[in-house]
Enzyme design. Structure first.
Site, PDB file in Angstrom:
ATOM      1  N   ASP A 214      11.902  79.285  11.043  1.00  0.00           N
ATOM      2  CA  ASP A 214      12.562  78.853   9.835  1.00  0.00           C
ATOM      3  C   ASP A 214      13.585  80.070   9.662  1.00  0.00           C
ATOM      4  OD1 ASP A 214      12.761  76.895   7.687  1.00  0.00           O
ATOM      5  OD2 ASP A 214      11.919  79.064   6.439  1.00  0.00           O
ATOM      6  N   GLU A 273      16.259  78.025  13.985  1.00  0.00           N
ATOM      7  CA  GLU A 273      16.660  77.061  12.806  1.00  0.00           C
ATOM      8  C   GLU A 273      17.122  78.329  12.536  1.00  0.00           C
ATOM      9  OE1 GLU A 273      16.242  74.912   8.975  1.00  0.00           O
ATOM     10  OE2 GLU A 273      15.701  77.571   8.498  1.00  0.00           O
TER      11      GLU A 273
HETATM   12  C1  NOJ Z   1      14.691  76.095   5.897  1.00  0.00           C
HETATM   13  C2  NOJ Z   1      13.298  74.251   5.571  1.00  0.00           C
HETATM   14  O1  NOJ Z   1      13.687  73.797   6.715  1.00  0.00           O
HETATM   15  C3  NOJ Z   1      13.563  74.666   4.464  1.00  0.00           C
HETATM   16  O2  NOJ Z   1      12.651  72.996   4.597  1.00  0.00           O
HETATM   17  C4  NOJ Z   1      13.594  74.926   3.694  1.00  0.00           C
HETATM   18  O3  NOJ Z   1      13.399  74.953   2.175  1.00  0.00           O
HETATM   19  C5  NOJ Z   1      13.787  76.574   3.989  1.00  0.00           C
HETATM   20  N1  NOJ Z   1      13.591  76.732   4.909  1.00  0.00           N
HETATM   21  C6  NOJ Z   1      13.465  77.533   2.384  1.00  0.00           C
HETATM   22  O4  NOJ Z   1      11.928  77.847   3.942  1.00  0.00           O
END
Ligand code: NOJ
Ligand code: CA
Length: 558
Positions: A214, A273
């Site tokens: 993440d 990500e």
């Molecule tokens: C990216 C995640 O995909 C999202 O759902 C989340 O709110 C943020 N990161 C914070 O962790």
């Protein structure tokens, strides 16, 4: 690793089809209206039949659920609402036995404010080692009343929150790039580094195939936490100064994580990500000694336009080829408006109001959006590299726009000052049956009504149910199953070379080894080559005529 190695010889993550599960919304095994681990386990046969290679499970750890698990209170256990660690271990094993790899979600940029480290930091006070695990700073101004800098949270509002100290007076501020309940960790602190390494080993020891990381471009912040230099021109170009994204320090972390992954058998992997651009910046996360995959988000911001899509494909493939990494296509996830709506309304995932992000529902042509979403899926499944799918896209569910305001749960709703409904519209629990009992089959509790699921399902939701599409020729589910089966048997798909086919300015067409070609038609109807045999298409095809917005996989017979 040469991309030309045969499918069996190359690591699975070079061309896997990975299916994202949002655990709260997949399947509810104990009737409380909340998805859970046993629910996922009960759907393994469905996933096997669908033909995916791996599943990625969004965070399933204990969490107060302010951001539905992306606020982790303990990285080494399972959220009690979702089940137990023992159940998770059984799920991992059963999935592995079925030949389905399982990836878990790691959230290293921030914890939950309920995490025991953060609670200890609040108690321990300024200057303590406990506070040093997070980003605490004194405020500006005579009494420290002003935040330490001008950073804004991704969900809206100030990125700093002031705490009350032991003496009952307002004291230091802590950084939260997301919700107030998601304090950012301090990645300069060796204890933080060591703990996350232990977390990786904890899950690798339990047989997971890898991790989705993440906010992989977060974690490190520019030294001195400087103010953002506001420059409206740069903002228009998307090149504004962002002292908290894509800093050099993250790459050292990924180099050490790669060593951990490589110390386990079976090609363990991680996917970043990283919302960074251009593609050359993404490529830095997948250099040969760093991570294996990085989501290619280009398709989440694209218009339905042949030229734009072709350029994006070229840029992505070229940049990743430079570092020998495969591309990882994404058209849907739990953070963006569903592709049916996006591709029809020309939404590019920008803006901070409901209208700018979700578009005008009065202009939505569902049939056209569905066809485009299906065509986009066939396109990505035929392109070189791997693909990440998001639960429900195999049913072509649209964005849900009619969740009552008092049932919205995304922190973005509140933090945007109630101007952006946020992301709940793509997170509504899966419709498994057209019969509304048990919230359209989401729950084993037959008396659970659709509106009683944790996010309410609308009355029309059942028209997309799995059982209405199962075995039905021409349904979206049948198209995904067919395409995934063909992809498995086709040695030339997945990783490997592609050649563009010139078929006019409104067509994206390319050939893959094995006389296989994919055509996507963005303009007026065209004729496919007369020697083409259609293997699967996103909509009906008569003879060799490929209608507008339709895609086809064909074999070019000699
Ligand atoms: C990216 C995640 O995909 C999202 O759902 C989340 O709110 C943020 N990161 C914070 O962790
Ligand atoms: Ca449940």
């Amino acid at each position: 690793m040469s991309p030309l190695a045969s499918r069996k010889e190359r690591p699975w993550w070079r061309d896997a089809v990975t299916y994202q599960i949002y655990p709260r919304s997949y399947a509810d095994s104990n009737g409380d209206g909340i998805g859970d681990v046993e629910g996922i386990r009960s759907r393994l046969p469905y996933l096997k039949q669908l033909g995916i290679d791996a599943i990625w499970i969004s965070p399933w750890y204990p969490s107060p659920q302010h951001d539905h698990g992306y606020d982790v209170a303990d990285y080494m256990d399972i959220e009690p609402d979702y089940g137990t660690l023992a159940q998770a271990e059984t799920l991992i094993k059963e999935a592995n036995d079925l030949g389905i790899k399982l990836i878990v979600d790691i959230v290293p940029n921030h914890t939950s404010s309920d995490h025991k480290w953060f609670q200890a930091a609040l108690k321990a006070g300024p200057g303590s080692p406990e506070r040093d695990r997070y980003m605490f700073r004194d405020g500006k101004g005579p009494n420290g009343d002003l935040p330490p800098n001008n950073w804004e949270a991704v969900f809206g509002g100030c990125a700093w929150e002031r705490v009350i100290e032991a003496d009952g007076k307002p004291g230091q501020w802590y950084l939260h790039l997301f919700a107030v309940e998601q304090p950012d960790l301090n990645w300069e602190n060796p204890e933080v580094v060591a703990h996350l390494e232990d977390v990786l080993k904890f899950w690798l020891d339990r047989g997971v195939a890898g991790f989705r990381i993440d906010v992989a471009h977060g974690m490190f912040k520019e030294k001195g936490l400087p103010d953002i230099r506001k420059d409206p021109a740069a903002s228009m170009l998307g090149t504004e100064h962002k002292p908290f994204w894509d800093q050099e320090g993250v790459h050292d972390i990924y180099r050490s994580w790669r060593k951990i992954l490589d110390s386990y058998p079976g090609d363990r992997m991680a996917v970043a990500e990283a919302w960074v651009s251009p593609s050359e910046r993404i490529a830095r996360y997948v250099r040969s000694d760093e991570l294996q995959n990085s989501f290619n988000f280009e398709m989440l911001t694209t218009l339905w336009d042949a030229k734009e899509i072709k350029t994006k494909i070229n840029n992505s493939i070229d940049a990743l080829e430079e570092v020998g990494a495969p591309t990882s296509w994404v058209f849907n996830n739990h953070d963006v408006v569903r592709s049916v709506d996006r591709l029809d309304l020309g939404l590019t995932n920008h803006g901070d109001t409901t209208l700018s992000r979700q578009g005008d529902p009065k202009k939505l042509n569902i049939a056209r959006g569905t066809l485009r979403a299906r065509s986009a899926a066939l396109m990505t499944l035929a392109l070189p590299g791997g693909t990440y799918l998001y639960q429900g896209e195999e049913l072509a569910v649209p964005e849900v726009r009619d969740i009552p305001e008092d049932r919205l749960t995304d922190p973005r709703w509140k933090m945007s000052g109630y101007s952006d409904r946020g992301r709940d519209g793509c997170r509504v629990p899966m419709p498994w049956t057209s019969n509304p009992a048990g919230a359209f089959g989401f729950s084993t509790n037959a008396s659970l009504k659709p509106e009683q699921a944790w996010l309410p399902q609308s009355s029309w939701w059942g028209t997309y149910a799995v059982d209405t599409q199962d075995g039905v020729e021409g349904s979206t589910l049948s198209m995904y199953r067919k395409a995934l089966a063909i992809r498995k048997g086709e040695e030339g798909l997945g990783d490997g070379p592609m050649e563009w086919i010139e078929a006019g300015k409104d067509v994206v067409a390319f050939e893959r080894p094995g006389d296989f070609a994919c055509y996507i038609n963005f303009g007026a109807p065209i004729e496919l080559p007369s020697n083409s045999q259609v293997l699967v298409s996103s909509g009906p095809i008569t003879g060799h005529t490929l209608p507008t917005d339709t895609a086809a996989w064909v074999r070019l017979v000699s």
